[in-house]
Scaffold this motif. Structure first.
Motif, PDB file in Angstrom:
ATOM      1  N   MET A   1      41.050  36.662  58.547  1.00 17.06           N
ATOM      2  CA  MET A   1      41.925  36.996  57.431  1.00 17.06           C
ATOM      3  C   MET A   1      41.588  38.360  56.847  1.00 17.06           C
ATOM      4  SD  MET A   1      42.576  33.368  55.544  1.00 17.06           S
ATOM      5  CE  MET A   1      43.961  34.059  54.664  1.00 17.06           C
ATOM      6  N   LEU A   2      40.309  38.747  56.875  1.00 20.12           N
ATOM      7  CA  LEU A   2      39.946  40.095  56.458  1.00 20.12           C
ATOM      8  C   LEU A   2      40.552  41.121  57.401  1.00 20.12           C
ATOM      9  CD1 LEU A   2      36.218  39.557  55.439  1.00 20.12           C
ATOM     10  CD2 LEU A   2      38.043  40.377  53.936  1.00 20.12           C
ATOM     11  N   LEU A   3      40.565  40.809  58.684  1.00 28.04           N
ATOM     12  CA  LEU A   3      41.203  41.699  59.654  1.00 28.04           C
ATOM     13  C   LEU A   3      42.679  41.868  59.324  1.00 28.04           C
ATOM     14  CD1 LEU A   3      41.176  43.347  62.278  1.00 28.04           C
ATOM     15  CD2 LEU A   3      41.553  41.207  63.529  1.00 28.04           C
TER      16      LEU A   3
ATOM     17  N   LEU B   1      35.166  23.815  52.148  1.00 30.24           N
ATOM     18  CA  LEU B   1      35.477  25.234  52.230  1.00 30.24           C
ATOM     19  C   LEU B   1      36.869  25.540  51.686  1.00 30.24           C
ATOM     20  CD1 LEU B   1      34.006  25.966  55.747  1.00 30.24           C
ATOM     21  CD2 LEU B   1      33.004  26.478  53.522  1.00 30.24           C
ATOM     22  N   PRO B   2      36.951  26.388  50.653  1.00 25.05           N
ATOM     23  CA  PRO B   2      38.253  26.698  50.073  1.00 25.05           C
ATOM     24  C   PRO B   2      38.898  27.940  50.665  1.00 25.05           C
ATOM     25  CG  PRO B   2      36.542  27.578  48.663  1.00 25.05           C
ATOM     26  CD  PRO B   2      35.845  26.938  49.863  1.00 25.05           C
ATOM     27  N   ILE B   3      38.725  28.157  51.983  1.00 24.34           N
ATOM     28  CA  ILE B   3      39.346  29.328  52.602  1.00 24.34           C
ATOM     29  C   ILE B   3      40.864  29.136  52.601  1.00 24.34           C
ATOM     30  CG2 ILE B   3      39.538  30.702  54.702  1.00 24.34           C
ATOM     31  CD1 ILE B   3      36.852  30.952  53.295  1.00 24.34           C
ATOM     32  N   PRO B   4      41.633  30.110  52.081  1.00 24.81           N
ATOM     33  CA  PRO B   4      43.086  29.946  52.003  1.00 24.81           C
ATOM     34  C   PRO B   4      43.735  29.982  53.379  1.00 24.81           C
ATOM     35  CG  PRO B   4      42.449  32.169  51.380  1.00 24.81           C
ATOM     36  CD  PRO B   4      41.172  31.392  51.539  1.00 24.81           C
ATOM     37  N   GLY B   5      44.898  29.382  53.480  1.00 23.17           N
ATOM     38  CA  GLY B   5      45.595  29.328  54.763  1.00 23.17           C
ATOM     39  C   GLY B   5      46.247  30.631  55.153  1.00 23.17           C
ATOM     40  N   GLU B   6      46.611  31.443  54.161  1.00 18.71           N
ATOM     41  CA  GLU B   6      47.257  32.718  54.468  1.00 18.71           C
ATOM     42  C   GLU B   6      47.104  33.663  53.291  1.00 18.71           C
ATOM     43  OE1 GLU B   6      51.747  31.319  53.117  1.00 18.71           O
ATOM     44  OE2 GLU B   6      51.238  31.513  55.239  1.00 18.71           O
ATOM     45  N   LEU B   7      47.294  34.946  53.560  1.00 21.22           N
ATOM     46  CA  LEU B   7      47.235  35.941  52.502  1.00 21.22           C
ATOM     47  C   LEU B   7      48.505  35.892  51.664  1.00 21.22           C
ATOM     48  CD1 LEU B   7      45.903  38.965  54.578  1.00 21.22           C
ATOM     49  CD2 LEU B   7      44.610  37.648  52.906  1.00 21.22           C
ATOM     50  N   PRO B   8      48.409  36.288  50.390  1.00 26.51           N
ATOM     51  CA  PRO B   8      49.633  36.364  49.581  1.00 26.51           C
ATOM     52  C   PRO B   8      50.634  37.319  50.204  1.00 26.51           C
ATOM     53  CG  PRO B   8      47.665  36.598  48.218  1.00 26.51           C
ATOM     54  CD  PRO B   8      47.202  36.644  49.642  1.00 26.51           C
ATOM     55  N   ALA B   9      51.906  37.015  50.047  1.00 25.63           N
ATOM     56  CA  ALA B   9      52.947  37.867  50.629  1.00 25.63           C
ATOM     57  C   ALA B   9      52.882  39.277  50.062  1.00 25.63           C
ATOM     58  CB  ALA B   9      54.321  37.251  50.383  1.00 25.63           C
TER      59      ALA B   9
ATOM     60  N   ASP C   1      42.631  43.632  46.460  1.00 26.84           N
ATOM     61  CA  ASP C   1      42.788  42.274  45.933  1.00 26.84           C
ATOM     62  C   ASP C   1      42.664  41.232  47.032  1.00 26.84           C
ATOM     63  OD1 ASP C   1      43.143  43.331  43.425  1.00 26.84           O
ATOM     64  OD2 ASP C   1      45.331  43.127  43.427  1.00 26.84           O
ATOM     65  N   ASP C   2      43.192  41.543  48.226  1.00 21.82           N
ATOM     66  CA  ASP C   2      43.096  40.605  49.347  1.00 21.82           C
ATOM     67  C   ASP C   2      41.638  40.376  49.741  1.00 21.82           C
ATOM     68  OD1 ASP C   2      45.829  40.394  49.433  1.00 21.82           O
ATOM     69  OD2 ASP C   2      46.090  41.741  51.145  1.00 21.82           O
ATOM     70  N   VAL C   3      40.888  41.472  49.875  1.00 26.68           N
ATOM     71  CA  VAL C   3      39.481  41.365  50.267  1.00 26.68           C
ATOM     72  C   VAL C   3      38.693  40.611  49.198  1.00 26.68           C
ATOM     73  CG1 VAL C   3      37.365  42.683  50.679  1.00 26.68           C
ATOM     74  CG2 VAL C   3      39.515  43.408  51.749  1.00 26.68           C
ATOM     75  N   LEU C   4      38.947  40.940  47.934  1.00 26.39           N
ATOM     76  CA  LEU C   4      38.239  40.260  46.846  1.00 26.39           C
ATOM     77  C   LEU C   4      38.553  38.765  46.836  1.00 26.39           C
ATOM     78  CD1 LEU C   4      36.415  40.452  44.371  1.00 26.39           C
ATOM     79  CD2 LEU C   4      38.445  41.016  43.000  1.00 26.39           C
ATOM     80  N   MET C   5      39.816  38.398  47.058  1.00 27.45           N
ATOM     81  CA  MET C   5      40.200  36.995  47.080  1.00 27.45           C
ATOM     82  C   MET C   5      39.447  36.246  48.177  1.00 27.45           C
ATOM     83  SD  MET C   5      43.835  35.255  48.120  1.00 27.45           S
ATOM     84  CE  MET C   5      43.505  35.669  49.836  1.00 27.45           C
ATOM     85  N   LEU C   6      39.385  36.828  49.370  1.00 31.03           N
ATOM     86  CA  LEU C   6      38.732  36.155  50.487  1.00 31.03           C
ATOM     87  C   LEU C   6      37.234  36.006  50.254  1.00 31.03           C
ATOM     88  CD1 LEU C   6      40.686  37.906  53.364  1.00 31.03           C
ATOM     89  CD2 LEU C   6      40.767  35.475  52.800  1.00 31.03           C
ATOM     90  N   LEU C   7      36.598  37.060  49.745  1.00 33.83           N
ATOM     91  CA  LEU C   7      35.159  36.966  49.510  1.00 33.83           C
ATOM     92  C   LEU C   7      34.851  36.025  48.346  1.00 33.83           C
ATOM     93  CD1 LEU C   7      33.938  40.607  50.176  1.00 33.83           C
ATOM     94  CD2 LEU C   7      34.044  38.653  51.727  1.00 33.83           C
ATOM     95  N   ARG C   8      35.761  35.924  47.388  1.00 36.50           N
ATOM     96  CA  ARG C   8      35.557  34.947  46.314  1.00 36.50           C
ATOM     97  C   ARG C   8      35.670  33.520  46.847  1.00 36.50           C
ATOM     98  NH1 ARG C   8      38.814  37.959  41.399  1.00 36.50           N
ATOM     99  NH2 ARG C   8      36.980  38.804  40.327  1.00 36.50           N
ATOM    100  N   CYS C   9      36.507  33.320  47.843  1.00 41.48           N
ATOM    101  CA  CYS C   9      36.577  31.996  48.462  1.00 41.48           C
ATOM    102  C   CYS C   9      35.243  31.628  49.085  1.00 41.48           C
ATOM    103  CB  CYS C   9      37.685  31.962  49.513  1.00 41.48           C
ATOM    104  SG  CYS C   9      39.338  31.800  48.831  1.00 41.48           S
ATOM    105  N   MET C  10      34.645  32.588  49.806  1.00 42.58           N
ATOM    106  CA  MET C  10      33.328  32.328  50.384  1.00 42.58           C
ATOM    107  C   MET C  10      32.294  32.141  49.290  1.00 42.58           C
ATOM    108  SD  MET C  10      32.661  34.376  53.902  1.00 42.58           S
ATOM    109  CE  MET C  10      31.153  33.416  54.033  1.00 42.58           C
ATOM    110  N   GLN C  11      32.381  32.940  48.222  1.00 43.03           N
ATOM    111  CA  GLN C  11      31.459  32.796  47.101  1.00 43.03           C
ATOM    112  C   GLN C  11      31.533  31.384  46.521  1.00 43.03           C
ATOM    113  OE1 GLN C  11      32.813  34.716  43.583  1.00 43.03           O
ATOM    114  NE2 GLN C  11      30.801  34.785  42.589  1.00 43.03           N
ATOM    115  N   THR C  12      32.744  30.882  46.336  1.00 45.57           N
ATOM    116  CA  THR C  12      32.923  29.533  45.797  1.00 45.57           C
ATOM    117  C   THR C  12      32.301  28.495  46.708  1.00 45.57           C
ATOM    118  OG1 THR C  12      34.971  30.165  44.676  1.00 45.57           O
ATOM    119  CG2 THR C  12      34.639  27.818  45.094  1.00 45.57           C
ATOM    120  N   ALA C  13      32.518  28.653  48.017  1.00 47.80           N
ATOM    121  CA  ALA C  13      31.953  27.702  48.980  1.00 47.80           C
ATOM    122  C   ALA C  13      30.435  27.729  48.946  1.00 47.80           C
ATOM    123  CB  ALA C  13      32.467  28.009  50.378  1.00 47.80           C
TER     124      ALA C  13
END
Length: 207
Positions: free
Chosen positions: A146-148, A85-93, A99-111
């Protein structure tokens, strides 16, 4: 936890009969073989019938070695899932909510699109609950948390309605991705993820 070492090597007579060379796998090589075996067992027998014996046999290693590192099949499956699972440890500063939501859902997409990703919905649907709980804790819950955070940051930035930060909306994206795999299989196309963000989620949360 210590490194995994495979102490079960082929006997000379067995190696001679099969034409194989004696090897002693250890560390990342053995761990990968074990995790691959876990996913193959999930595909073939499901979580309910998965056993340490079955994983050991498929990985061609000893069951005692598995129990030295993992106390149960649940802890082994959890580790195997975390490994892919490539879920990131934290959101970008710096970032905006889209962009945050897209990044997180792309992580799930990759998994989910990975070689082992197709196992996740099947595992999550296990009616006995053990693997469903593992998938929820390892995959869905971290992404929801992280979405929250992303939505709460969007509220602070003025780009998200405070009333939109609800458990239902936070869980909508991950649930729809897993649902897409169940109904349409893998891979999840990029246009589906973009549409999910831009046509479904963003209109729901904008002021």
């Amino acid at each position: 936890m210590g490194a995994v070492v495979d102490r079960d090597v082929q006997r000379p007579d067995t190696a001679k009969e099969s034409g194989a060379v004696e090897t002693r796998r250890r560390g990342a090589v053995l761990e990968k073989a074990i995790f691959d075996a876990v996913f193959e067992e999930l595909r073939h027998v499901g979580y309910g019938k998965l056993s340490m014996d079955g994983v050991a046999n498929r990985a061609r290693t000893g069951k005692a070695g598995l129990y030295r590192r993992w106390s149960s099949k649940e802890t082994l499956v959890l580790d195997a899932l975390r490994n892919v699972l490539p879920i990131p440890g934290e959101l970008p500063a710096e970032g905006n909510v889209r962009d945050d939501v897209l990044m997180l859902l792309r992580c799930m997409q990759t998994a989910l699109n990975s070689a082992h990703g197709a196992v996740l919905p099947e595992a999550a649907a296990d009616v006995e609950g053990g693997c469903a709980r593992t998938v929820r804790d390892c995959v869905i819950q971290p992404c929801r948390e992280m979405l929250l955070q992303a939505l709460e940051r969007g509220v602070d930035q003025g780009s998200v309605r405070a009333e939109a930060v609800t458990p239902m909306i936070v869980g909508l994206g991950p649930s729809m991705l897993i649902g897409r795999v169940v109904t349409g299989g893998v891979p999840i196309p990029e246009e589906y993820v973009l549409s999910l963000v831009d046509d479904v989620l963003m209109p729901l949360i904008r002021p």
